[in-house]
Enzyme design. Structure first.
Site, PDB file in Angstrom:
ATOM      1  N   LYS A 209      11.528  -6.175  -7.924  1.00  0.00           N
ATOM      2  CA  LYS A 209      10.073  -6.396  -7.753  1.00  0.00           C
ATOM      3  C   LYS A 209       9.310  -5.579  -8.786  1.00  0.00           C
ATOM      4  CE  LYS A 209       8.999  -2.141  -5.875  1.00  0.00           C
ATOM      5  NZ  LYS A 209       8.314  -1.106  -6.637  1.00  0.00           N
TER       6      LYS A 209
ATOM      7  N   ASP B  71       9.653  -0.487   1.303  1.00  0.00           N
ATOM      8  CA  ASP B  71       9.583  -1.725   0.510  1.00  0.00           C
ATOM      9  C   ASP B  71      10.461  -2.844   1.068  1.00  0.00           C
ATOM     10  OD1 ASP B  71       7.824  -0.771  -1.350  1.00  0.00           O
ATOM     11  OD2 ASP B  71       9.352  -0.254  -2.849  1.00  0.00           O
TER      12      ASP B  71
HETATM   13  O1  C5P Z   1      10.209   4.490   2.542  1.00  0.00           O
HETATM   14  P1  C5P Z   1      11.071   5.016   1.442  1.00  0.00           P
HETATM   15  O2  C5P Z   1      12.343   5.641   1.976  1.00  0.00           O
HETATM   16  O3  C5P Z   1      11.366   4.009   0.396  1.00  0.00           O
HETATM   17  O4  C5P Z   1      10.250   6.166   0.733  1.00  0.00           O
HETATM   18  C1  C5P Z   1      10.854   7.087  -0.159  1.00  0.00           C
HETATM   19  C2  C5P Z   1       9.922   8.253  -0.380  1.00  0.00           C
HETATM   20  O5  C5P Z   1       8.768   7.838  -1.121  1.00  0.00           O
HETATM   21  C3  C5P Z   1       9.349   8.875   0.878  1.00  0.00           C
HETATM   22  O6  C5P Z   1      10.211   9.837   1.393  1.00  0.00           O
HETATM   23  C4  C5P Z   1       8.043   9.472   0.380  1.00  0.00           C
HETATM   24  O7  C5P Z   1       8.277  10.682  -0.305  1.00  0.00           O
HETATM   25  C5  C5P Z   1       7.594   8.470  -0.663  1.00  0.00           C
HETATM   26  N1  C5P Z   1       6.663   7.443  -0.144  1.00  0.00           N
HETATM   27  C6  C5P Z   1       5.375   7.821   0.209  1.00  0.00           C
HETATM   28  N2  C5P Z   1       4.500   6.863   0.658  1.00  0.00           N
HETATM   29  C7  C5P Z   1       4.873   5.565   0.738  1.00  0.00           C
HETATM   30  C8  C5P Z   1       6.174   5.170   0.369  1.00  0.00           C
HETATM   31  C9  C5P Z   1       7.038   6.153  -0.076  1.00  0.00           C
HETATM   32  O8  C5P Z   1       5.005   9.005   0.138  1.00  0.00           O
HETATM   33  N3  C5P Z   1       3.994   4.657   1.152  1.00  0.00           N
END
Ligand code: C5P
Length: 279
Positions: free
Chosen positions: A9, A135
């Site tokens: 993406k 995501d």
């Molecule tokens: O949700 P995911 O595991 O992909 O997110 C990875 C990291 O990215 C989170 O631990 C956080 O530090 C950051 N993140 C965030 N806000 C979001 C998505 C991700 O701070 N909306």
């Protein structure tokens, strides 16, 4: 056996709104799947464990891989005692902001549902996907979507068409949490941001609030953006938390050592089918 394409993406725009008490950030982002992607083969098998193999030896194939998080979650939610043998043929660069791991997890949820009798609807799969990563629900949309919350609230939009682009990946990679940590809020505050309406009415205004924090982590990336802009592309933007850029419009293909360049096209899926890559 089921062989599925797992697309990458890009974020056509990414606005960060605020930091939440749970450490995540609320955002508003227009996401689009592209036909740069991995191929994943799924087979039911008799063992009491899933088996994951991968073409890329440096990638973990244990429980930390989001594919195995997805199989575990699917079993836990459905109480099914089915296990899978999975092979991942990796093409999406990692630590690139292209959502490779999240796409693989979404593809696995779709595949597990197909192989076990299609009992779960897409809305439910999206809710489960959010437990794996912010995501993941997006990849269960039809490929063009406006995402809010921490990314898990997904609104499907009409396809923008088969637009072509280049993905440019430098050799350095970036960690998503590290980039978010560099964010200095508030960036800009607008009561009623109109970027989505602008985009849908044909005013292409790509931007990414994570670009500056990524540049603070790596000056090399800032130089790379300048170089790509000088090649004549209309839009050059870091995708997600980087380190890959996407280039839209007409420009000269970048040709520098240490850069991987991937020509790609926007891709969408039909409502009842998974994504496919036209050869
Ligand atoms: O949700 P995911 O595991 O992909 O997110 C990875 C990291 O990215 C989170 O631990 C956080 O530090 C950051 N993140 C965030 N806000 C979001 C998505 C991700 O701070 N909306």
């Amino acid at each position: 056996m089921l062989q599925l394409f797992s697309p990458a993406k890009i974020n056509l725009f990414l606005r960060i709104q605020n930091k939440r008490p749970d450490g995540y950030h609320n955002l508003s982002s227009l996401l689009q799947t592209i036909d740069l992607g991995d191929n994943i083969t799924f087979q039911l098998h008799q063992d009491e464990n899933d088996i994951l193999t991968c073409s890329e030896v440096s990638l973990p194939t244990n429980h930390t891989n989001l594919i195995l998080k997805a199989t575990e979650l699917f079993r836990q939610k459905t109480n099914l005692r089915i296990h899978l043998k999975i092979h991942l043929e990796k093409h999406i660069p990692t630590q690139a902001g292209l959502g490779g791991g999240s796409s693989n997890a979404a593809t696995t949820l779709w595949a597990f549902n197909e192989l076990s009798g299609k009992k779960i609807d897409i809305k439910q799969l999206m809710e489960w996907g959010a437990e794996i990563g912010s995501d993941v629900p997006f990849f269960l949309s039809q490929g063009t979507a406006h995402c809010t919350g921490r990314g898990e609230h997904v609104k499907n939009l009409a396809s923008l068409g088969s637009i072509s682009l280049f993905i440019v990946k430098p050799s350095i990679g970036l960690s998503t949490p590290a980039v978010y940590k560099r964010l200095r809020l508030p960036i800009t505050f607008r009561e009623n941001p109109s970027e989505l309406e602008d985009f849908l009415s044909g005013k292409i205004n790509c931007f990414n609030d994570l670009e500056q924090p990524a540049f603070n982590l790596s000056a090399e990336l800032k130089d790379l953006k300048q170089y790509l802009c000088s090649r004549g592309f209309q839009q050059v933007l870091l995708s997600g938390s980087g380190s890959a850029f996407f280039c839209l419009g007409n420009g000269k293909i970048p040709c520098t050592e240490n850069l991987a360049v991937y020509p790609a096209n926007f891709v969408n899926r039909e409502i009842n089918n998974w994504y496919t890559k036209k050869e």
